[in-house]
Design a protein around this motif. Structure first.
Motif, PDB file in Angstrom:
ATOM      1  N   ILE A 256       0.945  -1.182  -0.182  1.00 20.85           N
ATOM      2  CA  ILE A 256      -0.099  -0.159  -0.267  1.00 20.85           C
ATOM      3  C   ILE A 256       0.794   1.274   0.067  1.00 20.85           C
ATOM      4  O   ILE A 256       2.009   1.317   0.637  1.00 20.85           O
ATOM      5  N   ILE A 257       0.791   2.149  -0.889  1.00 21.83           N
ATOM      6  CA  ILE A 257       1.523   3.100  -1.067  1.00 21.83           C
ATOM      7  C   ILE A 257       0.536   4.521  -1.001  1.00 21.83           C
ATOM      8  O   ILE A 257      -0.389   4.768  -1.683  1.00 21.83           O
ATOM      9  N   GLN A 258       0.984   5.305  -0.157  1.00 21.37           N
ATOM     10  CA  GLN A 258       0.082   6.665   0.195  1.00 21.37           C
ATOM     11  C   GLN A 258       0.253   7.656  -1.151  1.00 21.37           C
ATOM     12  O   GLN A 258       1.320   7.622  -1.779  1.00 21.37           O
ATOM     13  N   ASN A 259      -0.903   8.186  -1.320  1.00 20.46           N
ATOM     14  CA  ASN A 259      -0.859   9.180  -2.455  1.00 20.46           C
ATOM     15  C   ASN A 259      -1.073   8.400  -3.909  1.00 20.46           C
ATOM     16  O   ASN A 259      -0.839   9.105  -5.115  1.00 20.46           O
ATOM     17  N   TYR A 260      -1.119   7.108  -3.877  1.00 18.21           N
ATOM     18  CA  TYR A 260      -1.130   6.370  -4.948  1.00 18.21           C
ATOM     19  C   TYR A 260      -2.341   5.181  -5.054  1.00 18.21           C
ATOM     20  O   TYR A 260      -2.681   4.978  -3.918  1.00 18.21           O
ATOM     21  N   LYS A 261      -3.180   5.151  -6.140  1.00 20.63           N
ATOM     22  CA  LYS A 261      -4.340   4.267  -6.130  1.00 20.63           C
ATOM     23  C   LYS A 261      -3.975   3.196  -7.199  1.00 20.63           C
ATOM     24  O   LYS A 261      -3.201   3.158  -8.194  1.00 20.63           O
ATOM     25  N   LEU A 262      -4.483   2.068  -6.899  1.00 24.57           N
ATOM     26  CA  LEU A 262      -4.400   0.885  -7.688  1.00 24.57           C
ATOM     27  C   LEU A 262      -4.999   1.336  -9.105  1.00 24.57           C
ATOM     28  O   LEU A 262      -6.084   1.540  -9.445  1.00 24.57           O
ATOM     29  N   PHE A 263      -4.373   1.140  -9.861  1.00 31.50           N
ATOM     30  CA  PHE A 263      -4.563   1.320 -11.440  1.00 31.50           C
ATOM     31  C   PHE A 263      -4.741   0.008 -12.325  1.00 31.50           C
ATOM     32  O   PHE A 263      -5.612  -0.108 -13.082  1.00 31.50           O
ATOM     33  N   ALA A 264      -3.621  -0.935 -12.248  1.00 26.48           N
ATOM     34  CA  ALA A 264      -3.925  -2.058 -12.956  1.00 26.48           C
ATOM     35  C   ALA A 264      -3.341  -3.130 -12.486  1.00 26.48           C
ATOM     36  O   ALA A 264      -2.269  -3.003 -11.534  1.00 26.48           O
ATOM     37  N   LYS A 265      -3.825  -4.309 -12.672  1.00 30.11           N
ATOM     38  CA  LYS A 265      -3.031  -5.576 -12.065  1.00 30.11           C
ATOM     39  C   LYS A 265      -2.940  -6.709 -13.125  1.00 30.11           C
ATOM     40  O   LYS A 265      -3.454  -6.850 -14.396  1.00 30.11           O
ATOM     41  N   TYR A 266      -1.727  -7.317 -13.184  1.00 27.80           N
ATOM     42  CA  TYR A 266      -1.286  -8.357 -13.957  1.00 27.80           C
ATOM     43  C   TYR A 266      -1.068  -9.476 -13.447  1.00 27.80           C
ATOM     44  O   TYR A 266      -0.577  -9.610 -12.316  1.00 27.80           O
ATOM     45  N   GLN A 267      -1.657 -10.694 -13.916  1.00 25.35           N
ATOM     46  CA  GLN A 267      -1.300 -11.984 -13.706  1.00 25.35           C
ATOM     47  C   GLN A 267      -1.001 -12.829 -14.782  1.00 25.35           C
ATOM     48  O   GLN A 267      -1.384 -12.831 -15.860  1.00 25.35           O
ATOM     49  N   SER A 268       0.244 -13.544 -14.607  1.00 22.66           N
ATOM     50  CA  SER A 268       0.996 -14.405 -15.759  1.00 22.66           C
ATOM     51  C   SER A 268      -0.183 -15.517 -15.838  1.00 22.66           C
ATOM     52  O   SER A 268      -0.855 -16.153 -15.298  1.00 22.66           O
ATOM     53  N   LYS A 269      -0.292 -15.867 -17.289  1.00 20.93           N
ATOM     54  CA  LYS A 269      -0.857 -17.082 -17.758  1.00 20.93           C
ATOM     55  C   LYS A 269      -0.404 -18.361 -17.522  1.00 20.93           C
ATOM     56  O   LYS A 269      -1.033 -19.284 -17.421  1.00 20.93           O
ATOM     57  N   THR A 270       0.968 -18.571 -17.267  1.00 22.23           N
ATOM     58  CA  THR A 270       1.670 -19.666 -17.115  1.00 22.23           C
ATOM     59  C   THR A 270       2.365 -19.884 -16.007  1.00 22.23           C
ATOM     60  O   THR A 270       2.419 -21.039 -15.432  1.00 22.23           O
TER      61      THR A 270
ATOM     62  N   PHE B  41       3.073 -18.177 -11.415  1.00 26.57           N
ATOM     63  CA  PHE B  41       2.456 -17.708 -10.488  1.00 26.57           C
ATOM     64  C   PHE B  41       3.027 -16.035 -10.214  1.00 26.57           C
ATOM     65  O   PHE B  41       2.467 -15.546  -9.336  1.00 26.57           O
ATOM     66  N   HIS B  42       3.634 -15.689 -11.005  1.00 27.42           N
ATOM     67  CA  HIS B  42       3.918 -14.141 -11.221  1.00 27.42           C
ATOM     68  C   HIS B  42       2.819 -13.395 -11.293  1.00 27.42           C
ATOM     69  O   HIS B  42       1.782 -13.464 -12.284  1.00 27.42           O
ATOM     70  N   PHE B  43       2.766 -12.008 -10.630  1.00 24.01           N
ATOM     71  CA  PHE B  43       1.628 -10.891 -10.775  1.00 24.01           C
ATOM     72  C   PHE B  43       2.617  -9.680 -10.677  1.00 24.01           C
ATOM     73  O   PHE B  43       3.696  -9.546 -10.254  1.00 24.01           O
ATOM     74  N   GLY B  44       1.744  -8.787 -11.152  1.00 24.06           N
ATOM     75  CA  GLY B  44       2.459  -7.448 -11.079  1.00 24.06           C
ATOM     76  C   GLY B  44       1.139  -6.279 -10.805  1.00 24.06           C
ATOM     77  O   GLY B  44       0.145  -6.782 -11.269  1.00 24.06           O
ATOM     78  N   ILE B  45       1.579  -5.044 -10.211  1.00 19.97           N
ATOM     79  CA  ILE B  45       0.461  -4.291  -9.899  1.00 19.97           C
ATOM     80  C   ILE B  45       1.079  -2.937 -10.307  1.00 19.97           C
ATOM     81  O   ILE B  45       2.353  -2.612 -10.086  1.00 19.97           O
ATOM     82  N   ILE B  46       0.267  -2.066 -10.952  1.00 16.48           N
ATOM     83  CA  ILE B  46       0.605  -0.714 -11.192  1.00 16.48           C
ATOM     84  C   ILE B  46      -0.324   0.351 -10.443  1.00 16.48           C
ATOM     85  O   ILE B  46      -1.580   0.113 -10.301  1.00 16.48           O
ATOM     86  N   TYR B  47       0.482   1.324  -9.770  1.00 18.40           N
ATOM     87  CA  TYR B  47      -0.247   2.346  -9.122  1.00 18.40           C
ATOM     88  C   TYR B  47      -0.178   3.604  -9.577  1.00 18.40           C
ATOM     89  O   TYR B  47       0.970   3.858 -10.411  1.00 18.40           O
ATOM     90  N   LYS B  48      -1.153   4.410  -9.678  1.00 12.64           N
ATOM     91  CA  LYS B  48      -1.128   5.660 -10.281  1.00 12.64           C
ATOM     92  C   LYS B  48      -1.306   6.744  -9.139  1.00 12.64           C
ATOM     93  O   LYS B  48      -2.071   6.575  -8.363  1.00 12.64           O
ATOM     94  N   LYS B  49      -0.401   7.695  -9.756  1.00 15.28           N
ATOM     95  CA  LYS B  49      -0.384   9.017  -8.294  1.00 15.28           C
ATOM     96  C   LYS B  49      -1.830   9.558  -8.478  1.00 15.28           C
ATOM     97  O   LYS B  49      -2.250   9.791  -9.454  1.00 15.28           O
ATOM     98  N   ILE B  50      -2.451  10.055  -7.460  1.00 13.10           N
ATOM     99  CA  ILE B  50      -3.731  10.567  -7.272  1.00 13.10           C
ATOM    100  C   ILE B  50      -3.631  11.969  -7.550  1.00 13.10           C
ATOM    101  O   ILE B  50      -2.778  12.731  -7.015  1.00 13.10           O
TER     102      ILE B  50
END
Length: 148
Positions: free
Chosen positions: A123-137, A139-148
């Motif tokens: 959880i990052i202050q002043n940033y909101k969840l923008f998009a989530k990535y989940q690998s197809k093959t 268990f890897h995942f990624g999250i992109i936060y965008k500045k509010i």
């Protein structure tokens, strides 16, 4: 006598080497043709996915979700992501690190449009969840936060 024996051994090994080289030629030629055939009809993205795996998928995900003039912080314990990101995400300005312990201090002095975390949720202050990535093959995942 000893010299003659050594000469025979050398010639025998030399001819054995030549025979084995000739016998492996058709095998190598067949493998070359099969490799060309399997890669020839793939798109550039499919070839990159085969070479880089999930890393390329994640970088492509960031590329599709962020504008070209973005300032992006990328955290990943995998050093390969930083190298590939610098190539495929150009002209975006990137700050790539394997250590997120100084993220809070860095955010006080720097302004990032997006923060991307690979295989980590935070959880990052002043940033909101923008998009989530989940690998197809995997268990890897990624999250992109965008500045509010």
């Amino acid at each position: 006598m000893k010299l003659l024996f050594m000469k025979k051994v050398f010639l025998s090994l030399f001819f054995l080497w030549i025979i084995l080289s000739i016998l492996t030629l058709p095998y190598n030629a067949l493998n070359t043709v099969l490799d060309i055939k399997s890669w020839f009809f793939l798109t550039d993205n499919q070839k990159r996915e085969k070479i880089f795996g999930d890393t390329y998928d994640y970088i492509y995900f960031i590329n599709s979700k962020t504008p070209k003039n973005s300032n992006i912080y990328i955290f990943s314990k995998d050093g390969k992501i930083g190298l590939i990101a610098r190539y495929f995400l150009y002209p975006r300005k990137l700050y790539v690190t394997k250590d997120d312990s100084n993220l809070i201090n860095l955010l006080k002095h720097e302004s990032f449009d997006y923060i991307s975390l690979y295989d980590k949720e935070k959880i990052i202050q002043n940033y909101k969840l923008f998009a989530k990535y989940q690998s197809k093959t995997t268990f890897h995942f990624g999250i992109i936060y965008k500045k509010i």
